[in-house]
Scaffold this motif. Structure first.
Motif, short mmCIF file in Angstrom:
data_model
loop_
_atom_site.label_atom_id
_atom_site.label_comp_id
_atom_site.label_asym_id
_atom_site.label_seq_id
_atom_site.Cartn_x
_atom_site.Cartn_y
_atom_site.Cartn_z
N HIS A 56 -2.92 3.40 -21.97
CA HIS A 56 -2.04 4.45 -21.17
C HIS A 56 -2.13 3.56 -19.76
O HIS A 56 -2.26 4.56 -19.73
N ILE A 57 -1.02 3.12 -19.43
CA ILE A 57 -0.40 2.68 -19.02
C ILE A 57 0.14 3.69 -18.06
O ILE A 57 1.98 2.71 -18.68
N GLU A 58 0.67 3.75 -16.89
CA GLU A 58 2.32 3.96 -15.54
C GLU A 58 1.89 3.28 -14.78
O GLU A 58 1.05 3.22 -14.07
N VAL A 59 2.87 2.42 -14.52
CA VAL A 59 3.32 1.85 -13.81
C VAL A 59 4.61 2.38 -12.99
O VAL A 59 5.14 2.97 -13.19
N GLY A 60 4.20 2.38 -11.53
CA GLY A 60 5.35 3.95 -10.30
C GLY A 60 4.72 2.76 -8.73
O GLY A 60 3.93 1.46 -8.71
N ILE A 61 4.69 4.03 -8.40
CA ILE A 61 5.14 3.79 -6.41
C ILE A 61 4.04 4.95 -5.88
O ILE A 61 4.42 5.91 -5.98
N PHE A 62 2.97 4.98 -5.02
CA PHE A 62 2.51 5.96 -4.75
C PHE A 62 3.38 5.90 -3.14
O PHE A 62 2.80 4.85 -2.20
N MET A 63 3.60 7.02 -2.81
CA MET A 63 3.39 7.56 -1.27
C MET A 63 3.69 8.81 -1.36
O MET A 63 4.00 9.61 -1.78
N ASP A 64 3.31 9.26 0.23
CA ASP A 64 2.92 10.46 0.32
C ASP A 64 2.45 11.18 -0.71
O ASP A 64 2.27 12.61 -0.56
N GLY A 65 1.18 10.24 -1.08
CA GLY A 65 -0.72 11.20 -2.13
C GLY A 65 0.76 11.57 -3.60
O GLY A 65 -0.62 12.71 -4.26
N ASP A 66 1.76 11.09 -3.65
CA ASP A 66 1.88 11.58 -4.59
C ASP A 66 2.74 9.59 -5.75
O ASP A 66 2.50 8.73 -4.92
N PHE A 67 2.30 9.97 -6.70
CA PHE A 67 2.87 8.54 -7.60
C PHE A 67 3.80 8.86 -8.78
O PHE A 67 4.16 9.56 -8.73
N PHE A 68 4.61 7.56 -8.12
CA PHE A 68 6.73 8.34 -8.86
C PHE A 68 6.32 6.86 -10.09
O PHE A 68 6.50 5.85 -10.16
N VAL A 69 5.77 7.89 -11.42
CA VAL A 69 5.91 7.10 -12.66
C VAL A 69 7.61 6.30 -12.70
O VAL A 69 8.17 6.74 -12.72
N MET A 70 8.07 4.97 -12.71
CA MET A 70 8.36 4.24 -13.23
C MET A 70 8.98 3.50 -14.32
O MET A 70 9.72 3.38 -14.78
#
Length: 465
Positions: A56-70
């Motif tokens: 189970h893989i999430e793809v997203g963007i990491f910024m300011d200590g948070d991972f935003f799942v896209m």
């Protein structure tokens, strides 16, 4: 599962509007968000492809200590990260499923189970894949500092050592990392790497419950000097006395001063026997020539650390200084690798003098070669037999030198035999904390704070949290 290429150009612009550009890696100390970017150079630097295994893989963007799942992928098979035009894409069976095609962000994956498997290594946190100016794909691990240290500390110090020594190692390693992050990031794309150029980092495979406890028990603690993270250098064993930073490197740092070990029994003795033919080969490998070697000399500082190693020959002198002395002997396999330390003396091996040094005689018939033993010479007192190379000619005839290991000059040792043995103690450059010394202090009742304040001069311990 999607069969066509997914693109995130519009979403990328949304994140730029909401959050602005990514922050500089060399941010001031008070903006540290707790995460480090570690380039996985040992196995995943500019690779043609990188395999990822996870159900189970999430793809997203990491910024300011948070991972935003896209996007999310549910599968029991593995993915392959590959170059796609000027970007990076995620594919399976040769078909691209996902491409992040905006230069402001890189493709990032996070395993829902918490551990991302890249085949030869497994990592906590987020894995970022980028081109970073190369034709292949490079992997970067974005991981919390404490989780980074979970792997670093047992890679640098045995996990079964005394807990106070482990805590001291944690604080030194955390401080070392913060110094690199704020002063000299490894590249513009990541702050640290996973090799000895930063600190050894091997992912979850090296973690141990004892060192994990030491990390959490000292979470956030670092050493500073005048409000700045120190270069918290450490070595395996200082050999009884640590080194001033300028005696090893170039710069003198006020907090890296030579101090005496409190418990010098842990000195790690060593020996290395070198023949003159080996020494000649090492010179040749380094592109230097001094003719026929006639002697070597050691010049030491006041604590016994060799500052100069001079190789003297019939056509000149080659001088090695500081850490070049250690690395010189690692240039060929015959040398036995780099010297373990620079605290050593020379012991002549007169019984091994089967190949004594040559001498040259200039006469009307040309130059002839002989050897400085078993020859007869003419002195003011008549003919005299010269038995070996440890004899000298004086106004009163031939005088034997009973022990040729010490010269009349302070801190200088000379040898003229076929082979000689370096007899030393310690392991490493000797600057900063001695790990064996820290262990000895811990076993004798010293706290990790006491250990650190002994090895690092005029420092303050603070908590970056």
């Amino acid at each position: 599962m999607r069969k066509k290429i997914s693109r995130l150009l519009a979403l990328s612009f949304v994140f730029i509007i909401l959050f602005g550009k990514q922050k500089s890696f060399a941010a001031p100390q008070n903006t540290f968000d707790g995460f480090v970017r570690v380039g996985l150079e040992q196995h995943f630097l500019q690779r043609p492809h990188i395999n990822v295994y996870s159900p189970h893989i999430e793809v997203g963007i990491f910024m300011d200590g948070d991972f935003f799942v896209m996007h999310e992928f549910f599968t029991n098979s593995h993915f392959t990260i590959m170059p796609h035009q000027s970007h990076v894409g995620l594919s399976t069976n040769g078909e691209f499923l996902f491409v992040l095609d905006h230069d402001a962000f890189a493709l990032q994956l996070r395993s829902v189970c918490g551990i991302t498997n890249l085949g030869v290594r497994q990592y906590r946190g987020i894995i970022e894949f980028g081109r970073f100016g190369g034709g292949g794909v490079t992997a970067v691990n974005i991981v919390h500092m404490d989780e980074y240290l979970f792997s670093v500390v047992p890679s640098e110090m045995p996990a079964m050592w005394h807990m106070e020594a482990l805590k001291a190692q944690v604080v030194a390693a955390r401080t070392f990392a913060m110094n690199r992050i704020t002063n000299s990031p490894r590249t513009p794309h990541y702050q640290l790497c996973d090799t000895v150029f930063s600190q050894v980092y091997s992912g979850v495979s090296r973690e141990h419950e004892r060192t994990n406890y030491a990390v959490l028990a000292t979470s956030g603690l670092v050493l500073t000097h005048n409000g700045r993270f120190i270069t918290a250098a450490f070595s395996s064993c200082a050999g009884g006395y640590t080194a001033n930073s300028e005696d090893v490197w170039v710069s003198g740092l006020p907090y890296l001063r030579a101090v005496q070990e409190l418990y010098p029994s842990e000195q790690v003795p060593w020996e290395r026997t070198i023949t003159h033919s080996q020494l000649q080969q090492l010179l040749t490998a380094s592109g230097r020539s001094v003719g026929t070697i006639t002697s070597v000399e050691l010049h030491k500082n006041n604590v016994g650390r060799v500052m100069q190693f001079r190789i003297i020959g019939t056509n000149g002198v080659h001088t090695l200084e500081r850490e070049a002395i250690r690395s010189f002997f690692g240039s060929l396999e015959i040398g036995g690798g780099s010297l373990r330390s620079r605290i050593f003396t020379i012991q002549n091996n007169q019984n091994n003098a089967s190949e004594p040094f040559a001498h040259y005689i200039l006469s009307s018939s040309g130059v002839t070669q002989g050897f400085l033993q078993n020859i007869t010479i003419m002195t003011a007192l008549g003919s005299t037999f010269l038995p070996n190379a440890s004899s000298i000619i004086t106004a009163h005839g031939i005088q034997n030198i009973p022990n040729a290991t010490q010269s009349t000059q302070p801190n200088i040792v000379s040898t003229t035999d076929y082979s000689f043995t370096l007899v030393g103690r310690g392991f490493g450059h000797g600057v900063g904390m001695s790990q064996w010394g820290a262990r000895a202090m811990a076993e004798n009742g010293h706290s990790f704070v006491s250990i650190l304040l002994h090895y690092y001069t005029d420092v303050e311990m603070i908590n970056i949290h």
